[in-house]
Design an enzyme around this catalytic site. Structure first.
Site, PDB file in Angstrom:
ATOM      1  N   GLY A  21      -9.175   3.056  -8.623  1.00 14.75           N
ATOM      2  CA  GLY A  21      -8.355   4.188  -9.039  1.00 14.75           C
ATOM      3  C   GLY A  21      -8.296   4.340 -10.549  1.00 14.75           C
ATOM      4  CG  MET A  55       2.012   7.506  -5.533  1.00 15.65           C
ATOM      5  SD  MET A  55       1.130   7.912  -4.027  1.00 15.65           S
ATOM      6  CE  MET A  55       1.992   9.419  -3.587  1.00 15.65           C
ATOM      7  CG  LEU A  58      -1.970  -1.115   1.252  1.00 19.72           C
ATOM      8  CD1 LEU A  58      -2.934  -0.898   2.418  1.00 19.72           C
ATOM      9  CD2 LEU A  58      -2.742  -1.250  -0.053  1.00 19.72           C
ATOM     10  CG  HIS A  59       1.041   3.283  -3.304  1.00 19.78           C
ATOM     11  ND1 HIS A  59      -0.036   3.973  -3.796  1.00 19.78           N
ATOM     12  CD2 HIS A  59       1.196   2.210  -4.122  1.00 19.78           C
ATOM     13  CE1 HIS A  59      -0.494   3.374  -4.871  1.00 19.78           C
ATOM     14  NE2 HIS A  59       0.220   2.283  -5.098  1.00 19.78           N
ATOM     15  N   GLY A  63      -1.538   6.335  -2.921  1.00 18.63           N
ATOM     16  CA  GLY A  63      -2.577   6.187  -3.949  1.00 18.63           C
ATOM     17  C   GLY A  63      -3.717   5.333  -3.407  1.00 18.63           C
ATOM     18  CG  HIS A  64      -3.108   1.149  -2.543  1.00 15.68           C
ATOM     19  ND1 HIS A  64      -1.754   0.960  -2.589  1.00 15.68           N
ATOM     20  CD2 HIS A  64      -3.633   0.334  -3.485  1.00 15.68           C
ATOM     21  CE1 HIS A  64      -1.461   0.066  -3.519  1.00 15.68           C
ATOM     22  NE2 HIS A  64      -2.590  -0.332  -4.082  1.00 15.68           N
TER      23      HIS A  64
HETATM   24  P1  AMP Z   1      -3.609  -2.581  -6.767  1.00 17.69           P
HETATM   25  O1  AMP Z   1      -3.202  -2.832  -5.347  1.00 17.69           O
HETATM   26  O2  AMP Z   1      -2.482  -2.167  -7.652  1.00 17.69           O
HETATM   27  O3  AMP Z   1      -4.453  -3.693  -7.333  1.00 17.69           O
HETATM   28  O4  AMP Z   1      -4.561  -1.314  -6.714  1.00 17.69           O
HETATM   29  C1  AMP Z   1      -5.710  -1.292  -5.909  1.00 17.69           C
HETATM   30  C2  AMP Z   1      -6.515  -0.081  -6.253  1.00 17.69           C
HETATM   31  O5  AMP Z   1      -5.740   1.086  -6.032  1.00 17.69           O
HETATM   32  C3  AMP Z   1      -6.938  -0.041  -7.744  1.00 17.69           C
HETATM   33  O6  AMP Z   1      -8.250   0.452  -7.838  1.00 17.69           O
HETATM   34  C4  AMP Z   1      -5.933   0.917  -8.329  1.00 17.69           C
HETATM   35  O7  AMP Z   1      -6.411   1.581  -9.477  1.00 17.69           O
HETATM   36  C5  AMP Z   1      -5.748   1.882  -7.181  1.00 17.69           C
HETATM   37  N1  AMP Z   1      -4.484   2.598  -7.316  1.00 17.69           N
HETATM   38  C6  AMP Z   1      -3.234   2.079  -7.402  1.00 17.69           C
HETATM   39  N2  AMP Z   1      -2.329   3.053  -7.581  1.00 17.69           N
HETATM   40  C7  AMP Z   1      -3.015   4.223  -7.615  1.00 17.69           C
HETATM   41  C8  AMP Z   1      -2.651   5.588  -7.784  1.00 17.69           C
HETATM   42  N3  AMP Z   1      -1.390   5.964  -7.973  1.00 17.69           N
HETATM   43  N4  AMP Z   1      -3.637   6.509  -7.779  1.00 17.69           N
HETATM   44  C9  AMP Z   1      -4.936   6.153  -7.607  1.00 17.69           C
HETATM   45  N5  AMP Z   1      -5.337   4.887  -7.440  1.00 17.69           N
HETATM   46  C10 AMP Z   1      -4.401   3.933  -7.446  1.00 17.69           C
END
Ligand code: AMP
Length: 279
Positions: free
Chosen positions: A146, A183, A32-33, A35-36
């Site tokens: 996202g 991110m 997690l960062h 963005g999440h």
């Molecule tokens: P992930 O863990 O990569 O599957 O992402 C989980 C959720 O976080 C998804 O809906 C992604 O689109 C969203 N997400 C990941 N990175 C970002 C970011 N930089 N900005 C906005 N949403 C993000």
């Protein structure tokens, strides 16, 4: 904050709440960062109860190596989510999600064909299937995705419409580092020089924006601007650079102001990075 890895236990907890409270759900693969966390904050604003899932879904990886090296930072993830006052974190094991004999797949016929669907065959079948499962398990009133994964967001919206799922889909803005890098959990895998090269994505998309603002803007000119900027980042290998309609993902033949999604996927060393902008 309750951390639960069993489907049954989570459902038992949520069932009690569901009639009185609104539930927002944020599916993630961990690592997690901020963005999440921006998705979590939007969920907190919109609903009474927030459920976050952390599950590195094996069926959406087309490359075994990519799956094996996906960043796992569960202790840190839980710390971050606790700080955000998340109510439930669902952390199932693969066996819980895909018990022996599992054989059902959700396939969207068109939206999955281009962009990441073309270069990562089967990826979106895995995404759609796991998201539908998670929706059925959590039964949220709304779920947040996202715009970083733009194609995924449209695909989930389509699936919800097609299958009459009783969940509202919220799209959250793409969150960037101060220097512009989108991110991503995968950024953790970048070496220092690779991290520097990775700036090529956001820098070249910025050039796309600039090119689109000229009165004589055309797709060819915008594409040229992106490619020219990327020449300064020789370690960035393009997987695809495409211009699609932002609502339908149809390929564009001509530039449409405000409706053109510039989607870029690259490899920086072994790390696959994506970014996009609407111009
Ligand atoms: P992930 O863990 O990569 O599957 O992402 C989980 C959720 O976080 C998804 O809906 C992604 O689109 C969203 N997400 C990941 N990175 C970002 C970011 N930089 N900005 C906005 N949403 C993000």
């Amino acid at each position: 904050m309750q951390v639960i890895s069993s489907v049954k236990r989570l459902q038992a907890q949520l069932q009690k709440l569901k009639t009185k409270k609104t539930i927002a759900f944020v599916p993630t693969m961990g690592g997690l960062h901020d963005g999440h966390l921006s998705l979590v904050r939007l969920a907190k604003k919109k609903a009474d109860v927030v459920v976050v899932s952390i599950f590195v879904n094996p069926t959406q990886f087309d490359q075994a190596k990519d799956f094996q090296t996906y960043p796992i930072t569960i202790q840190n993830d839980l710390k971050l989510l606790k700080k955000e006052n998340v109510d439930f974190v669902f952390t199932p094991k693969a066996k819980e999600m895909y018990p022996e004999g599992f054989q059902t797949k959700v396939i969207l016929s068109e939206l999955t064909q281009g962009l990441c669907g073309f270069t990562r065959p089967g990826h979106f079948d895995g995404v759609a299937t796991v998201v539908l499962k998670l929706f059925n398990i959590v039964q949220p009133h709304m779920a947040v995705f996202g715009k970083k994964d733009y194609q995924q967001l449209l695909l989930i919206k389509r699936m919800v419409k097609d299958l009459n799922l009783p969940v509202q889909i919220l799209g959250a803005p793409l969150k960037r580092e101060k220097d512009g890098l989108a991110m991503s959990s995968r950024n953790l895998r970048l070496s220092k020089p690779q991290r520097q090269q990775a700036l090529g994505l956001s820098r070249s998309l910025k050039k796309a924006k600039e090119a689109s603002q000229k009165p004589s803007a055309t797709l060819v000119k915008i594409q040229r601007a992106v490619l020219k900027e990327l020449q300064s980042f020789p370690k960035v290998k393009i997987d695809y650079l495409e211009f699609r309609h932002k609502d339908t993902l149809q390929k564009l033949k001509a530039y449409q102001k405000g409706k053109t999604l510039v989607a870029l996927a690259t490899f920086v060393g072994p790390v696959r990075l994506i970014d996009n902008i609407i111009v």
